[in-house]
Design a protein around this motif. Structure first.
Motif: not given
Length: 223
Positions: A138-148
């Protein structure tokens, strides 16, 4: 802040000038009126010797988090930032989604590893995994991954400490006056580095806007 995260310190100064120019171009409707930062206990594992946040208290904790958000004026046009571990994080995200906040999840590990480390070991881990995917859908923005996003961490750094600072600095980038920190914390020390106690101390050093919910009695207080 970027230097504390050990993110390409030689390039930081040039990057800051670029960021400032880009912020001037951001449409006003994308700049949040308030930024809600959350940190909280995970639901206890089945083998935890002394209960801290047992699963039977999760529903009431979710109600208290929702009530605290309402008292703080959470609404569309606000931003919510947190990880997404089983327990407080997911309860917070579910409440924010229901209120129409823009949510952004920042993870210390790639999603499959995060699920294995921070969701499945909890009591009723499979059910919490279902809730994780239900709320992230339900969240528009995907999770952001720290290493990336930040690159590889120094060998002596702790992933959870680094992710806490990443979350905090992301929130502070919008202005310290907009930050509202909400935590589900019993006031004790964390099981390891980078827990809720670490985030609480980092926020308290910078701002007094801290709302704490104690999972032992599930009352909210302003610290």
């Amino acid at each position: 802040m970027l230097r504390e995260l050990h993110f390409r310190p030689d390039e930081t100064q040039a990057a800051l000038a670029l960021v400032e120019r880009e912020l001037e171009r951001v449409p006003n409707q994308l700049i949040p009126r308030q930024v809600f930062l959350f940190s909280g206990h995970r639901v206890d594992t089945p083998t935890r010797p002394e209960p801290r946040f047992p699963p039977e208290r999760a529903a009431l904790a979710g109600q208290r988090i929702a009530e605290a958000l309402d008292q703080l004026g959470a609404a569309p046009g606000n931003l919510a930032l947190c990880q997404a571990a089983a327990g407080g994080d997911l309860l917070f995200l579910e409440a924010c989604v229901r209120r129409g906040l823009r949510c952004q999840i920042l993870l210390p590990f790639a999603e499959p590893e995060f699920v294995e480390r921070s969701i499945l070991p909890s009591s009723e881990g499979e059910r919490w995994r279902e809730r994780y995917y239900a709320v992230t859908s339900q969240i528009k923005d995907p999770p952001r991954i720290m290493a990336v996003e930040l690159g590889d961490a120094p060998k002596d750094s702790d992933a959870y400490v680094r992710c806490n600072l990443w979350l905090l600095y992301t929130a502070l980038a919008f202005g310290i006056d907009k930050l509202r920190f909400l935590c589900l914390w019993n006031g004790g020390s964390s099981d390891g580095r980078g827990g809720t106690s670490h985030m609480y101390e980092e926020v308290k050093r910078r701002t007094g806007r801290v709302t704490r919910i104690d999972p032992a009695d599930l009352t909210a207080r302003l610290d």
